[in-house]
Write a protein that holds these residues in place. Sequence first.
Motif, PDB file in Angstrom:
ATOM      1  N   ASP A 413       6.439  21.182 -36.839  1.00 11.16           N
ATOM      2  CA  ASP A 413       5.294  22.074 -37.044  1.00 11.16           C
ATOM      3  C   ASP A 413       5.695  23.334 -37.798  1.00 11.16           C
ATOM      4  OD1 ASP A 413       3.584  20.340 -35.973  1.00 11.16           O
ATOM      5  OD2 ASP A 413       3.312  21.392 -34.043  1.00 11.16           O
ATOM      6  N   GLY A 414       6.958  23.692 -37.645  1.00 13.70           N
ATOM      7  CA  GLY A 414       7.469  24.863 -38.373  1.00 13.70           C
ATOM      8  C   GLY A 414       7.273  24.676 -39.857  1.00 13.70           C
ATOM      9  N   LYS A 415       7.618  23.483 -40.341  1.00 14.05           N
ATOM     10  CA  LYS A 415       7.476  23.206 -41.777  1.00 14.05           C
ATOM     11  C   LYS A 415       6.012  23.283 -42.205  1.00 14.05           C
ATOM     12  CE  LYS A 415      11.473  22.188 -43.816  1.00 14.05           C
ATOM     13  NZ  LYS A 415      12.212  23.122 -42.961  1.00 14.05           N
ATOM     14  N   ILE A 416       5.137  22.767 -41.359  1.00 10.23           N
ATOM     15  CA  ILE A 416       3.708  22.816 -41.700  1.00 10.23           C
ATOM     16  C   ILE A 416       3.269  24.264 -41.896  1.00 10.23           C
ATOM     17  CG2 ILE A 416       1.361  22.363 -40.819  1.00 10.23           C
ATOM     18  CD1 ILE A 416       2.715  19.812 -41.579  1.00 10.23           C
ATOM     19  N   SER A 417       3.677  25.128 -40.994  1.00  7.61           N
ATOM     20  CA  SER A 417       3.169  26.497 -41.120  1.00  7.61           C
ATOM     21  C   SER A 417       3.877  27.272 -42.224  1.00  7.61           C
ATOM     22  CB  SER A 417       3.222  27.237 -39.781  1.00  7.61           C
ATOM     23  OG  SER A 417       4.553  27.466 -39.430  1.00  7.61           O
ATOM     24  N   THR A 418       5.151  26.950 -42.519  1.00  7.45           N
ATOM     25  CA  THR A 418       5.787  27.693 -43.613  1.00  7.45           C
ATOM     26  C   THR A 418       5.317  27.198 -44.984  1.00  7.45           C
ATOM     27  OG1 THR A 418       7.746  26.265 -43.566  1.00  7.45           O
ATOM     28  CG2 THR A 418       7.900  28.365 -42.397  1.00  7.45           C
ATOM     29  N   LEU A 419       4.927  25.913 -45.081  1.00  9.33           N
ATOM     30  CA  LEU A 419       4.564  25.368 -46.391  1.00  9.33           C
ATOM     31  C   LEU A 419       3.066  25.438 -46.712  1.00  9.33           C
ATOM     32  CD1 LEU A 419       6.880  22.227 -46.440  1.00  9.33           C
ATOM     33  CD2 LEU A 419       6.951  24.095 -48.093  1.00  9.33           C
ATOM     34  N   SER A 420       2.250  25.496 -45.682  1.00 10.92           N
ATOM     35  CA  SER A 420       0.801  25.450 -45.899  1.00 10.92           C
ATOM     36  C   SER A 420       0.320  26.503 -46.913  1.00 10.92           C
ATOM     37  CB  SER A 420       0.093  25.697 -44.554  1.00 10.92           C
ATOM     38  OG  SER A 420      -1.287  25.852 -44.774  1.00 10.92           O
ATOM     39  N   ILE A 421      -0.708  26.149 -47.666  1.00 11.88           N
ATOM     40  CA  ILE A 421      -1.285  27.136 -48.594  1.00 11.88           C
ATOM     41  C   ILE A 421      -1.918  28.269 -47.792  1.00 11.88           C
ATOM     42  CG2 ILE A 421      -2.981  27.522 -50.438  1.00 11.88           C
ATOM     43  CD1 ILE A 421      -2.758  24.591 -51.195  1.00 11.88           C
ATOM     44  N   ILE A 422      -2.379  27.927 -46.592  1.00 11.31           N
ATOM     45  CA  ILE A 422      -3.035  28.938 -45.769  1.00 11.31           C
ATOM     46  C   ILE A 422      -2.025  29.558 -44.811  1.00 11.31           C
ATOM     47  CG2 ILE A 422      -4.992  29.416 -44.243  1.00 11.31           C
ATOM     48  CD1 ILE A 422      -5.772  28.251 -47.012  1.00 11.31           C
ATOM     49  N   ASP A 423      -1.890  30.862 -44.897  1.00  7.93           N
ATOM     50  CA  ASP A 423      -1.055  31.606 -43.962  1.00  7.93           C
ATOM     51  C   ASP A 423      -1.884  31.855 -42.711  1.00  7.93           C
ATOM     52  OD1 ASP A 423       0.309  33.483 -42.495  1.00  7.93           O
ATOM     53  OD2 ASP A 423       0.708  34.833 -44.189  1.00  7.93           O
ATOM     54  N   GLU A 424      -1.460  31.293 -41.569  1.00  8.60           N
ATOM     55  CA  GLU A 424      -2.252  31.439 -40.343  1.00  8.60           C
ATOM     56  C   GLU A 424      -1.518  32.234 -39.286  1.00  8.60           C
ATOM     57  OE1 GLU A 424      -5.085  28.410 -39.684  1.00  8.60           O
ATOM     58  OE2 GLU A 424      -3.835  26.880 -40.640  1.00  8.60           O
ATOM     59  N   SER A 425      -0.523  33.020 -39.739  1.00  4.89           N
ATOM     60  CA  SER A 425       0.282  33.752 -38.751  1.00  4.89           C
ATOM     61  C   SER A 425      -0.489  34.917 -38.123  1.00  4.89           C
ATOM     62  CB  SER A 425       1.585  34.238 -39.386  1.00  4.89           C
ATOM     63  OG  SER A 425       1.301  34.966 -40.554  1.00  4.89           O
ATOM     64  N   GLY A 426      -1.492  35.406 -38.822  1.00  3.18           N
ATOM     65  CA  GLY A 426      -2.336  36.470 -38.250  1.00  3.18           C
ATOM     66  C   GLY A 426      -3.695  36.309 -38.864  1.00  3.18           C
ATOM     67  N   GLU A 427      -4.153  37.345 -39.570  1.00  3.62           N
ATOM     68  CA  GLU A 427      -5.359  37.173 -40.376  1.00  3.62           C
ATOM     69  C   GLU A 427      -5.064  36.065 -41.383  1.00  3.62           C
ATOM     70  OE1 GLU A 427      -8.184  39.562 -43.568  1.00  3.62           O
ATOM     71  OE2 GLU A 427      -6.363  40.529 -42.852  1.00  3.62           O
ATOM     72  N   ARG A 428      -6.048  35.222 -41.670  1.00  4.71           N
ATOM     73  CA  ARG A 428      -5.743  34.072 -42.535  1.00  4.71           C
ATOM     74  C   ARG A 428      -5.829  34.443 -44.015  1.00  4.71           C
ATOM     75  NH1 ARG A 428      -9.675  29.975 -41.542  1.00  4.71           N
ATOM     76  NH2 ARG A 428      -8.257  28.286 -42.108  1.00  4.71           N
ATOM     77  N   TYR A 429      -4.837  33.931 -44.754  1.00  4.39           N
ATOM     78  CA  TYR A 429      -4.735  34.220 -46.195  1.00  4.39           C
ATOM     79  C   TYR A 429      -4.530  32.942 -47.009  1.00  4.39           C
ATOM     80  CZ  TYR A 429      -3.625  39.123 -45.021  1.00  4.39           C
ATOM     81  OH  TYR A 429      -3.657  40.416 -44.566  1.00  4.39           O
ATOM     82  N   VAL A 430      -4.938  32.988 -48.266  1.00  5.11           N
ATOM     83  CA  VAL A 430      -4.553  31.949 -49.235  1.00  5.11           C
ATOM     84  C   VAL A 430      -3.298  32.442 -49.935  1.00  5.11           C
ATOM     85  CG1 VAL A 430      -5.267  30.591 -51.238  1.00  5.11           C
ATOM     86  CG2 VAL A 430      -6.997  31.453 -49.642  1.00  5.11           C
ATOM     87  N   ARG A 431      -2.221  31.671 -49.856  1.00  4.39           N
ATOM     88  CA  ARG A 431      -0.965  32.085 -50.513  1.00  4.39           C
ATOM     89  C   ARG A 431      -0.930  31.478 -51.917  1.00  4.39           C
ATOM     90  NH1 ARG A 431       2.283  29.459 -45.524  1.00  4.39           N
ATOM     91  NH2 ARG A 431       2.914  31.338 -44.383  1.00  4.39           N
ATOM     92  N   MET A 432      -1.020  32.335 -52.911  1.00  2.00           N
ATOM     93  CA  MET A 432      -1.153  31.847 -54.280  1.00  2.00           C
ATOM     94  C   MET A 432       0.123  31.155 -54.782  1.00  2.00           C
ATOM     95  SD  MET A 432      -4.227  32.444 -54.530  1.00  2.00           S
ATOM     96  CE  MET A 432      -4.830  32.185 -56.190  1.00  2.00           C
ATOM     97  N   ALA A 433       1.282  31.614 -54.339  1.00  5.43           N
ATOM     98  CA  ALA A 433       2.524  30.982 -54.795  1.00  5.43           C
ATOM     99  C   ALA A 433       2.598  29.539 -54.296  1.00  5.43           C
ATOM    100  CB  ALA A 433       3.737  31.773 -54.321  1.00  5.43           C
ATOM    101  N   HIS A 434       2.067  29.280 -53.098  1.00  2.00           N
ATOM    102  CA  HIS A 434       2.096  27.921 -52.570  1.00  2.00           C
ATOM    103  C   HIS A 434       1.180  27.005 -53.388  1.00  2.00           C
ATOM    104  CE1 HIS A 434       3.948  28.914 -48.410  1.00  2.00           C
ATOM    105  NE2 HIS A 434       4.289  29.814 -49.313  1.00  2.00           N
ATOM    106  N   LEU A 435       0.014  27.533 -53.717  1.00  2.26           N
ATOM    107  CA  LEU A 435      -0.907  26.749 -54.546  1.00  2.26           C
ATOM    108  C   LEU A 435      -0.246  26.431 -55.888  1.00  2.26           C
ATOM    109  CD1 LEU A 435      -3.764  25.573 -54.937  1.00  2.26           C
ATOM    110  CD2 LEU A 435      -4.496  27.839 -55.756  1.00  2.26           C
ATOM    111  N   ALA A 436       0.428  27.432 -56.460  1.00  2.00           N
ATOM    112  CA  ALA A 436       1.097  27.240 -57.757  1.00  2.00           C
ATOM    113  C   ALA A 436       2.194  26.180 -57.651  1.00  2.00           C
ATOM    114  CB  ALA A 436       1.673  28.560 -58.254  1.00  2.00           C
ATOM    115  N   CYS A 437       2.985  26.243 -56.607  1.00  2.00           N
ATOM    116  CA  CYS A 437       4.091  25.279 -56.447  1.00  2.00           C
ATOM    117  C   CYS A 437       3.563  23.860 -56.287  1.00  2.00           C
ATOM    118  CB  CYS A 437       4.904  25.598 -55.192  1.00  2.00           C
ATOM    119  SG  CYS A 437       5.995  26.980 -55.408  1.00  2.00           S
ATOM    120  N   ILE A 438       2.543  23.721 -55.462  1.00  2.00           N
ATOM    121  CA  ILE A 438       2.038  22.381 -55.161  1.00  2.00           C
ATOM    122  C   ILE A 438       1.397  21.760 -56.404  1.00  2.00           C
ATOM    123  CG2 ILE A 438       0.326  21.120 -53.760  1.00  2.00           C
ATOM    124  CD1 ILE A 438       0.892  23.354 -51.580  1.00  2.00           C
ATOM    125  N   GLY A 439       0.755  22.595 -57.212  1.00  2.00           N
ATOM    126  CA  GLY A 439       0.052  22.070 -58.382  1.00  2.00           C
ATOM    127  C   GLY A 439       0.884  21.994 -59.644  1.00  2.00           C
TER     128      GLY A 439
END
Length: 833
Positions: A413-439
Amino acid sequence: MVSQNPIKIEDDRTGLEIQTLRRAILDNLFYIQGKFPEIATKNDFYLALAYTIRDRLLQRWLNTMQTEIKNDVKKVCYLSAEFLVGPHLENNLINLGIAEKVKQAVTESGLNIKELIEAEEEPGLGNGGLGRLAACYMDSLSSLEVPAIGYGIRYEFGIFDQEIKDGWQVEITDKWLQYGNPWEIARPEASVTVNFGGYTEPYTDGHNQFHVRWVPGYVVKGIPYDTPITGYKVNTVNTMRLWRSEACESFDFQRFNVGDYYGAVDDKVNSENITKVLYPNDEQIEGKELRLRQQYFFVSCSLQDMIRIHLLNNPNLDNFHEQWAVQLNDTHPAVAVAELMRLLVDIYEYEWGKAWNIVEKTFAYTNHTLLPEALEKWPIEIFGNLLPRVLEVIYEINRRFLDQVRIKFPNDDGKISTLSIIDESGERYVRMAHLACIGSHHINGVAELHSQLVKDTILHDFYLLWPQKFTNVTNGVTPRRWMVQSNPRLSKLITSKIGDGWIKNLQELKQLERYAEDQTFRQQWREAKQFVKQDLANYIQEKVGITVNPESLFDVQVKRIHEYKRQHLNVLHIITLYKQMKSNPNLDVPPRTFIFGGKAAPGYFMAKRIIKFITAVGDVVNNDGDIGDRLKVIFLPDYNVTFGQRVYPAADLSEQISTAGKEASGTGNMKFSMNGALTIGTLDGANVEIRQEVGEENFFLFGLTTPEVLTLKDQGYVPRRYYHSIPELKGVLDLIASGFFSHGDPELFRSIVDNLLYDDPYLLLADYKSYIECQEKVSQAYKDQENWSKMSILNVARMGKFSSDRSIQDYCNNIWNTQPVSIELKDYVQKEA
Ligand code: NBG
């Protein structure tokens, strides 16, 4: 052939005879500016000349566009929120190879070419290194004849103009368009529309197929403005296409009819706000909704434009990725990954998997910083309200991606939360670098060290997932602007020895090595440097009213003001030297002039205070009769491309002193070295490679290495230990804290001193001793002018690697898979005749 053409008007537009050029300038003055020469202003003459030059590149420009659209060639799209291109006129004269002729024509017309060139308002459509890199890359793409379009935003106001008042930075709006821009052509016929806000709803089409429709809250029009980007002595003229936003309807007629005139105009104002102003932050996100609107606006406009062009020659979008290589310049345009998916799935009705295959093969992403405060993330709320359909697409990309992650790393589950495009550690965010990497099919850093750190740190988990995606492309700069244009004297000297092949193939500078031993050549080399130093000294006199000694060592640090770049470490050295001179009037060191330039983000408290710190130390040192011209501290306001062209050639010493591991690459470091300055620097960014190339004996190295920085921080860094154990350092900090540089006010620089003593995140105190010792070596070395010249020549001779031509070649070979296309000139005039 052209001169034989009987139609006079074409001759005026294309001819290169001196008489023709002179007539053309007057024609343009009359027919475009509507002025007789007697009443024309300098700007009128500049515009008339600019149009004359534009006329002479249109043939190449239109032929390039036509070839690229008609032929089956793969095109590079450089998607960038910033293009810091600098003035066009002189650059175009050089690239077209007509500088001498035009100069003659202008002079014979009783005008001054230098004054006209300087009359151009530079388009400051970028903050610093990232935007300037995009401009160097555009120059190289054209010079290498690679079909390319640079897509970006036509900001009405670019980076602010900086004034210094009472030692503080004051920001002035940059009205670069106020007297007209002769280099752009609007193409309203190629306008597109972009959706914002509203909601989405499912529907089923006539074939029982399920779709989603985005019902926008409002729609904005994007109008493209094209600027030609010439290549050096080739026919290729690529396009920089910048988008301006406008309301779809000038008036909301419904409201207008009920008498709400102001309400009706409101919508117009809101739409036009999108491209109003460049956010002046360098390496610091501005989480404002308007910034996200800017990003999505120019990305959607650009993708729609590519699709339009693609469909001119192709029946569908199946082969889109074979025709377009799209580079994401940092994460600013990363929303393109989701937007292309949306266009393919919602508008062109592609099945998801097929669409994703196209998307993945289209994009590549360049990372430009490791600083955590620069990593873009958008609160879900803001994102979802502004771009509801795009967010849904992102969720679906993420869902499918995380399924892949689960297969690769089961029960993690650690990997899921570190890799997800959505940061859910507090307030939820879209992480643009993750979207860029995946695409993206490739991800690169901008120098060897930086690319390694990208893999080791911020994108480590993506690296574990897809090691093959990661690569490096070391930055480069264009020798056309940064040598030929900015340092004509040195360039001519080089050419007199080795010919002019180096301008196209910078590796040829190697041939200069053998002249390092030639005493006469070294003398000429020094004379060329002295000439530009004198020129800069005059400029300093004129701008800030301070007389500097042109024979002194010009020690220069120009770049954005940032704590990690450590302008204040430079100041600690200045104060150290000042104290030494005060206590030992016979101190045997060469006189130095310290020159600073750079803008601070308007909201960055520390950076602004560092500017005040530099100017305050300058006020004391520059006015101390004991010191005279042995030490001067100059802060030159409004550092920009134009001023860079003046300052790089005049430097003896280049300050590249960031904390190891913080500067992704740096490109100023290359410009200095190419112009014969020696570098004092840390093992950071491209400094590492510059030192490798020029030889360690020709580079002044100091400071902790990246692993040492990390270890020191891990162990718990206590800056006060250095304060207590290095008396010289203590003396300097105590002097600042006493109010010596602030008219007795101990408060003014308390924030700087306290930050260094109690936090010092960028390890100035840890690097202080090493820096001071290294600066002593610099002073010693400068006394031996013969050897200094030799080192300087070797620096230039070994800079071949840092041409942006090499960087672009790397991108073409390793990432884009694109080929050059030579452009044939079909003569419009002949065809018509
Ligand atoms: C900057 C880095 C520089 C680098 C340029 C161009 C950003 C976000 N990054 O070190 O700080 O040279 O990008 O790659 O502006």
